[in-house]
Each structure stands twice: as structure tokens, then as C-alpha cells.
Design a protein around this motif. Sequence first.
Motif, PDB file in Angstrom:
ATOM      1  N   LEU A 105       0.831  -1.208   0.000  1.00 45.32           N
ATOM      2  CA  LEU A 105       0.000   0.000   0.000  1.00 45.32           C
ATOM      3  C   LEU A 105       0.867   1.261   0.000  1.00 45.32           C
ATOM      4  O   LEU A 105       0.631   2.186  -0.779  1.00 45.32           O
ATOM      5  CB  LEU A 105      -0.952   0.024   1.198  1.00 45.32           C
ATOM      6  N   VAL A 106       1.891   1.291   0.857  1.00 50.02           N
ATOM      7  CA  VAL A 106       2.731   2.491   0.920  1.00 50.02           C
ATOM      8  C   VAL A 106       3.400   2.746  -0.436  1.00 50.02           C
ATOM      9  O   VAL A 106       3.397   3.862  -0.951  1.00 50.02           O
ATOM     10  CB  VAL A 106       3.769   2.368   2.059  1.00 50.02           C
ATOM     11  N   CYS A 107       3.944   1.698  -1.039  1.00 48.91           N
ATOM     12  CA  CYS A 107       4.597   1.879  -2.347  1.00 48.91           C
ATOM     13  C   CYS A 107       3.595   2.322  -3.400  1.00 48.91           C
ATOM     14  O   CYS A 107       3.907   3.147  -4.263  1.00 48.91           O
ATOM     15  CB  CYS A 107       5.283   0.586  -2.805  1.00 48.91           C
ATOM     16  N   ALA A 108       2.392   1.790  -3.328  1.00 50.27           N
ATOM     17  CA  ALA A 108       1.371   2.192  -4.302  1.00 50.27           C
ATOM     18  C   ALA A 108       1.021   3.668  -4.114  1.00 50.27           C
ATOM     19  O   ALA A 108       0.912   4.419  -5.082  1.00 50.27           O
ATOM     20  CB  ALA A 108       0.121   1.322  -4.159  1.00 50.27           C
ATOM     21  N   LEU A 109       0.860   4.073  -2.861  1.00 50.75           N
ATOM     22  CA  LEU A 109       0.472   5.467  -2.606  1.00 50.75           C
ATOM     23  C   LEU A 109       1.592   6.431  -2.975  1.00 50.75           C
ATOM     24  O   LEU A 109       1.364   7.491  -3.542  1.00 50.75           O
ATOM     25  CB  LEU A 109       0.094   5.655  -1.131  1.00 50.75           C
ATOM     26  N   ILE A 110       2.818   6.055  -2.649  1.00 51.63           N
ATOM     27  CA  ILE A 110       3.923   6.997  -2.842  1.00 51.63           C
ATOM     28  C   ILE A 110       4.432   6.995  -4.286  1.00 51.63           C
ATOM     29  O   ILE A 110       4.755   8.043  -4.828  1.00 51.63           O
ATOM     30  CB  ILE A 110       5.089   6.674  -1.864  1.00 51.63           C
ATOM     31  N   PHE A 111       4.466   5.822  -4.939  1.00 49.33           N
ATOM     32  CA  PHE A 111       5.033   5.759  -6.292  1.00 49.33           C
ATOM     33  C   PHE A 111       3.984   5.605  -7.390  1.00 49.33           C
ATOM     34  O   PHE A 111       4.018   6.301  -8.399  1.00 49.33           O
ATOM     35  CB  PHE A 111       6.058   4.618  -6.384  1.00 49.33           C
ATOM     36  N   ALA A 112       3.075   4.649  -7.194  1.00 44.68           N
ATOM     37  CA  ALA A 112       2.134   4.383  -8.283  1.00 44.68           C
ATOM     38  C   ALA A 112       1.178   5.562  -8.487  1.00 44.68           C
ATOM     39  O   ALA A 112       0.847   5.918  -9.616  1.00 44.68           O
ATOM     40  CB  ALA A 112       1.343   3.100  -8.004  1.00 44.68           C
ATOM     41  N   ARG A 113       0.755   6.195  -7.399  1.00 42.30           N
ATOM     42  CA  ARG A 113      -0.253   7.239  -7.549  1.00 42.30           C
ATOM     43  C   ARG A 113       0.233   8.388  -8.442  1.00 42.30           C
ATOM     44  O   ARG A 113      -0.435   8.720  -9.422  1.00 42.30           O
ATOM     45  CB  ARG A 113      -0.680   7.758  -6.173  1.00 42.30           C
ATOM     46  N   PRO A 114       1.387   9.007  -8.156  1.00 42.81           N
ATOM     47  CA  PRO A 114       1.804  10.089  -9.058  1.00 42.81           C
ATOM     48  C   PRO A 114       2.134   9.591 -10.459  1.00 42.81           C
ATOM     49  O   PRO A 114       1.836  10.264 -11.445  1.00 42.81           O
ATOM     50  CB  PRO A 114       3.041  10.676  -8.369  1.00 42.81           C
ATOM     51  N   ALA A 115       2.726   8.400 -10.528  1.00 43.05           N
ATOM     52  CA  ALA A 115       3.105   7.878 -11.841  1.00 43.05           C
ATOM     53  C   ALA A 115       1.866   7.608 -12.690  1.00 43.05           C
ATOM     54  O   ALA A 115       1.826   7.926 -13.878  1.00 43.05           O
ATOM     55  CB  ALA A 115       3.917   6.595 -11.669  1.00 43.05           C
ATOM     56  N   PHE A 116       0.841   7.034 -12.093  1.00 42.39           N
ATOM     57  CA  PHE A 116      -0.379   6.730 -12.848  1.00 42.39           C
ATOM     58  C   PHE A 116      -1.061   8.018 -13.302  1.00 42.39           C
ATOM     59  O   PHE A 116      -1.631   8.085 -14.395  1.00 42.39           O
ATOM     60  CB  PHE A 116      -1.354   5.915 -11.995  1.00 42.39           C
ATOM     61  N   SER A 117      -1.010   9.013 -12.451  1.00 46.72           N
ATOM     62  CA  SER A 117      -1.618  10.283 -12.813  1.00 46.72           C
ATOM     63  C   SER A 117      -0.960  10.838 -14.076  1.00 46.72           C
ATOM     64  O   SER A 117      -1.628  11.332 -14.990  1.00 46.72           O
ATOM     65  CB  SER A 117      -1.488  11.260 -11.648  1.00 46.72           C
ATOM     66  N   LEU A 118       0.352  10.709 -14.125  1.00 42.18           N
ATOM     67  CA  LEU A 118       1.085  11.153 -15.311  1.00 42.18           C
ATOM     68  C   LEU A 118       0.679  10.328 -16.531  1.00 42.18           C
ATOM     69  O   LEU A 118       0.394  10.862 -17.603  1.00 42.18           O
ATOM     70  CB  LEU A 118       2.586  11.009 -15.028  1.00 42.18           C
ATOM     71  N   LEU A 119       0.631   9.005 -16.377  1.00 42.45           N
ATOM     72  CA  LEU A 119       0.238   8.136 -17.484  1.00 42.45           C
ATOM     73  C   LEU A 119      -1.168   8.469 -17.961  1.00 42.45           C
ATOM     74  O   LEU A 119      -1.493   8.346 -19.137  1.00 42.45           O
ATOM     75  CB  LEU A 119       0.279   6.658 -17.044  1.00 42.45           C
ATOM     76  N   ALA A 120      -2.017   8.884 -17.037  1.00 44.76           N
ATOM     77  CA  ALA A 120      -3.437   9.125 -17.360  1.00 44.76           C
ATOM     78  C   ALA A 120      -3.668  10.499 -17.973  1.00 44.76           C
ATOM     79  O   ALA A 120      -4.789  10.830 -18.332  1.00 44.76           O
ATOM     80  CB  ALA A 120      -4.277   8.975 -16.098  1.00 44.76           C
ATOM     81  N   GLY A 121      -2.613  11.307 -18.083  1.00 46.13           N
ATOM     82  CA  GLY A 121      -2.761  12.620 -18.715  1.00 46.13           C
ATOM     83  C   GLY A 121      -3.006  13.750 -17.736  1.00 46.13           C
ATOM     84  O   GLY A 121      -3.190  14.894 -18.134  1.00 46.13           O
ATOM     85  N   ALA A 122      -3.026  13.442 -16.434  1.00 45.26           N
ATOM     86  CA  ALA A 122      -3.353  14.474 -15.442  1.00 45.26           C
ATOM     87  C   ALA A 122      -2.103  15.075 -14.795  1.00 45.26           C
ATOM     88  O   ALA A 122      -2.215  15.858 -13.857  1.00 45.26           O
ATOM     89  CB  ALA A 122      -4.272  13.907 -14.367  1.00 45.26           C
ATOM     90  N   GLY A 123      -0.949  14.703 -15.298  1.00 46.36           N
ATOM     91  CA  GLY A 123       0.268  15.293 -14.753  1.00 46.36           C
ATOM     92  C   GLY A 123       0.693  14.645 -13.448  1.00 46.36           C
ATOM     93  O   GLY A 123      -0.053  13.875 -12.838  1.00 46.36           O
ATOM     94  N   TRP A 124       1.885  14.943 -13.074  1.00 41.23           N
ATOM     95  CA  TRP A 124       2.455  14.398 -11.843  1.00 41.23           C
ATOM     96  C   TRP A 124       1.705  14.938 -10.635  1.00 41.23           C
ATOM     97  O   TRP A 124       1.228  16.055 -10.655  1.00 41.23           O
ATOM     98  CB  TRP A 124       3.929  14.783 -11.766  1.00 41.23           C
TER      99      TRP A 124
END
Length: 715
Positions: A615-634
Motif C-alpha cells: 500500500l505504501v509503495c502504491a500510494l507513494i510511487f504508483a499514484r503520481p506515476a499513474f496520474s502522469l500516465l493518465a494525462g493528469a500530470g504528476w
Amino acid sequence: MTDTGASGFDTIVIVDWSARAALSPVRPSADAIWIAIARAEAITCHYHRGREDAYQALKRMFETEIAAGRRVLAGFDFAFGYPRGFAEALTGSADPLAVWAALAARIEDAPDNANNRFEVAAALNARFPGVGPFWGRPATRDLPGLPDKGTARHGHGMAERRECEARVPGAQSVWKLYTTGSVGSQSLLGLPRLHRLRQHFGPALSVRPFEDRATPLTLVEIFPSLLAKTIRLLAEPGEIKDRAQVRLLAAALRALPPARLEALTREGDREEGWILGLGHEEELAAAAKLAQASTLTPPRLRDDCFAMPQGVSWVPVDEALERLRAALHPVTGTEVLPTAQARGRVLAADTIARRSNPPRPNSAVDGYGFAHEATGEGVQRLPLVEGRAAAGQPFEAAVPAGYAIRILTGAILPEGVDTVVLEEDCATDGAVVAFDGPVKPRANTRKAGEDVTEGSPALPAGHRLRAPDLALLSALGVAEVTVHRPLRVGVLSTGDEIIGSPADPAKPHQIWDANRPMLLSLAEGWDYEAIDLGHARDDAEEIAARLDRGAQACDVILTSGGASAGDEDHVSALLRAKGTLSSWRIALKPGRPLALALWQGTPVFGLPGNPVAALVCALIFARPAFSLLAGAGWLAPQGFTVPAAFSKRKKPGRREYLRARLDAEGRAEVFASEGSGRISGLSWAEGLVELPDGAVEVSPGTPVRFLPYSALGLR
Ligand code: AMP
Ligand code: MG
């Protein structure tokens, strides 16, 4: 043929006409005839060397479209009419279409583009007093009555420009027939062709804004230079300008809401004609960008995007985040959605206000409205006009100075009213209203556009739409938005000990899959499409098969378990053997190994198996990275500083995240155990306390950074 009554065009045709006296080169080039045809599925561009050839192709294409039941809007880049009075003077009727017929009767235009336009212009001039209005010719063609200089004209009695041209900076006069940019010759050689189309298609064809019928084929005047800036911006590298113009204007018109485009074709002057979209340049530009956004296919990620430089052993969290940010870019395509259905979606293009908010000045309160000018100091007594102004019920007449009117919140200020007093501050007997002066000018009123003005950017590309944004866009008349497709996030669990569902029995050495439901719902809570890739045993083939499926169906894959570099770390072993693994050893507790790889081009985030670390890794790394992939920026998490309610001595070397929540005094308390297997602590917590990379000694009252779950998009 009867009126179709339909709204919306299925096919949009944009024609860049040419007045050349000889055929254009065989090789597609500028200053020739370019035609863009935009249907729902694609836009094609066509080059024609000569007018007759282009005319025949257009006629055939229109026939095909009409036969297929498709409604066509065809735009031509020359004036459809002349300044007011010309039609009457030439034909005895103010009908601009009579001018088309008159020109068709005189113009000769051969298949090799040889034509008599200068002779015709000279003959037309002869029907007017003085010299003119037409002018401009090659020096070699000395025609009586057709001057080669505009200044040589006089006494012909015609205005120099149509009303619409007066509004376009740099627009040329229709009278000018020679040298570049002169639209006059294009009209002389274009209108006879359009006249022939009218004769050929009969009642199936209408010309806007002269005629109002809804027909299978509609002709309009266009002017690509309205979009000049956007065309420069969006043209393909090396694209011939004429081609870019027709292509992008067609794309822009196609991207407009159908009813809107239909409405635009009806605007303008019924004698002089009108340039489609004049006065709405921002809206057209936004539509062009929107259209471009939806054709853009995101580039693939580079195979080595996650590579760590040699020799790097422990990566600090911030550096890992920077690396991720640099490695990734948006990967989702776009689609158009009704605004009301777009919550959670990311805008793929800037949205432009279709109308000002408020559209007209209105009252901010219930009270009495009047002209400020007629009031002064001391007690004011104003007779009331009959009637009232309410929201949705405008008062149509003017309120004379010195009078007042009953007005309610949201009502448009009637003519003569610029100021409102609150009803609580008034006395009235129904005939007169009394209140104390002086009153501030424009008190209790809202200016038109004080919130947002028409044509201004409302929300930028990359913005994720929330409930208030739907309010804003709706208020501004934005019915549809171009948004990114939701990022598709695949979630895969691995491990021989894992039992996929708590509905199934588990032996003592087996555990139920806790990570998959957590990560799936995390992705959903982030407004992504969560795709369940199931559970794989610690078996390379099984994991590979699931990753294959994930690479097909997802934009990004989250795995949990087997991410370290040990014997049983099957995910990293497989990603190393068959993917492009980069194992990032991050100076982070809980967490550490993060396996990053591309599997058949799809990024894989290999999370540790421990639910707390996952969960911690998902919140800290995946969340901003996915936002970037999704077009919403870091996305950086928004934390805030609170006093600690706990004590802890932390060694330097890695960042720590503690399961935490705020106590009644707003201090951060942490879960009793830091054990990374303690799932109950995740549930107990309402956020994380972030302790910096260096050494810290925390005691009650020490300021610490608290990241609430809600700020991490966890719900
Ligand atoms: P691993 O990263 O595979 O070495 O796993 C670390 C710990 O997390 C082990 O105790 C696993 O049993 C546990 N674990 C791995 N995957 C899951 C899961 N999906 N749900 C709950 N615990 C898991
Ligand atoms: Mg394992």
C-alpha cells in the motif's frame, strides 16, 4: 426533395479554391485547390490542379454522400456575396444568388484554367458610374474600365468591404482581382461553379445564410485565416499550408457540437453573406485543438525508461520519484463525453467558455433596482414602475431614470437599472419605494462575465473533473468535453501461499489474497479502470501468461509479491529474463524493492508482497506515476504539519512512513506496531506520517508531516 429537418452534418468538406490562370503543378503544391473531406471515421485531403477537375470531383462526391443518406456541409474560401447594393445594381434584385447566376452567364473557365475574369470584371464595371468597383489586372492586360490601381477608382458608389470583412483584420476586398491574397478573382471564378452545383442539385442544396432550409447539401463561406494561429500550431511538420488549413478547419468544424455548427451556419448577413464562425474564433481554435487531441496517439514508453545508472545501490525516495517522472508520459487516448458524465475524467484539451457567466448583468439580491445617477444623499423616494424583473422572467421595457423596479435575485438588470438596494433596507407601499442614500453605484449587482468571459479558457487540459467543474462547464455552455480514456490498471497477485478468494478454504500454510482487492479498489478510487488479472502461483509460465493478458488489456500493471531478488522472487526473475526489469532498491520503510519493467511495452510496477509495504509503495510511487500516465500530470501528495503524539528515534538512511491518525487534539498518533504484516494497522490509520530521510528524534509535540489518506486519493 423535402427538408430533412435534421440537425448536424455527417460530412464536412472544406475547399481552398484557386484563381490560377493555368493548371497547378502535377506535384501537390501550395496555391492550388485543396479539399478536405471529414467524415466520422477519417479526414482525407485531396489536391486538384484545376477548377474543372475539382468541380467534377466535388459534384461526384456530393452525389455519393447524398445517395448514402449523409448530410454534407461544404465550405468554400471565397466571398459568397458583395457589399450591399451590388446585387440590386447588377441584377435588379437584392438576392445575392441572382449575382451567382449573372456571373455564371458571363464567366468562361476552361478545363486548363484559362478564363475571362478580367474581361468580365471590366464589363461589370461598365454598368456602374465612374471607375470601378473592380480593379487589379496584369500590366499586360489593358482593359478599358478595369484600372490596375485601386486608387484610380471613383464614383462607382459601392462600399469597399462587406460587413463581415470589416471585422477580419487583413481581409481583402472582393473588388481586388490581382496579386496574392486577392479573393476577388476566386469569387468570380468560384461563384459560377457554385451556381452550377445549385442547378444540378436543385432543392437538395441550400446556401447559408441566404437560405434557411435544412437540405442534404449546404454551402457556406469559410475563411481559414480565422484559425491562422492554431493552424500554425497544429500543422504537421512540412505540411503544405493550404492542406493544413483545409484539414484543420474541417477537423474543427467536425469537433463542434452538431447543433452548434448548425447554428453558426445560420449567422450573418442575408444579402452580403458571412464567414462561417466569424466572431467565434476562440471556439473554433478550441475545437481544432480538441480534434487534434483525439487523433493523437501517445508515443510508446522507451524500453529502457526505468533503467538505473550502474552502481546505484540505494535510491532516495525523492530521486526515485524524479526518475519515474522523467521516464513516463501520458499513454491514454481520448474520447468525447457529455460533460455531465465526465466526473473523474481528465481533460485532454483546454475547454473554452462558450458564453460569459453571468451572460448579462443581473441582481445579486432581492430588492429594488434603479439608475444610480438619479439618486443622491438622504432619504430617496422612487416611484415604482409596474411589473417586476425575476430570474427567468426579464422585464422587457426600460426603467426611466428616477423610477425603481421590484427585482429578484438572478434577474437580468432591465435597461435603465444599474444599482439595486436590498429589500430589507427599503420601505414600500407598493407605489413608491423609500431607502436611505447615498447608495454605492452598481451595488448588489453582478457584472456580465464577472465570473468568466466568453471565449476565455475555463479549465486546462490535464485537469481532472470534479463535481464543481461540472457546474462550471455546464454554466458556460460546454456540453461535451474531450477527455482521456480512463487509465486501465491491471492488478495481479503472486505467491504459492495465496488463495485467490476468502470464499475459498485456506489451509494453515495458505493466506487469502489481501493485496488484490486493496489495489483494485485503490485504482478505482483514483478514477481508473481496474482490471483484475487474478492470482498466479510462483511459476514463471503462469505469471508470464497473466502478464501477457495484462499487456493486452491494460495501460499499466500492478503486481504484488515476488519483487525482491531472492530465490522465491519470481516476478523479478521473470521480468529480468523476459522483460526489461530495473529493480529499484529504494531507501524506504516499509517497502524497499520496487520492480519496474516494461512487459510487451506495458509498464509493470512490481510491489512488495507485504500488504503494508504494497500500500505504501502504491500510494507513494504508483499514484503520481499513474496520474502522469493518465494525462493528469504528476501529483505530489498534499500533507500538512502537525505535532506528534508519539516518540520515536529514527536512524539516517531511509525515509519512513508510519500508519497514523490524528487524535482529538489534532496530534498525530501512530499505530502501536511497525510490523509490516500488520494489516489491521492500515485499517486503523487515517493517513501516514512521513519521517524524512535523515535521522530524527520525535517526541510528543515535535512537528511531523501527516499525509491523510484522502490526500492520497484513498477512499
Ligand atoms: P513476497 O514479497 O512475495 O516475499 O511476500 C512478502 C510477504 O507478503 C509474504 O509474507 C507473503 O505471504 C505476503 N503476501 C504476498 N502477497 C500477498 C497478498 N496478495 N496478500 C497478502 N499477503 C501477501
Ligand atoms: Mg512471494
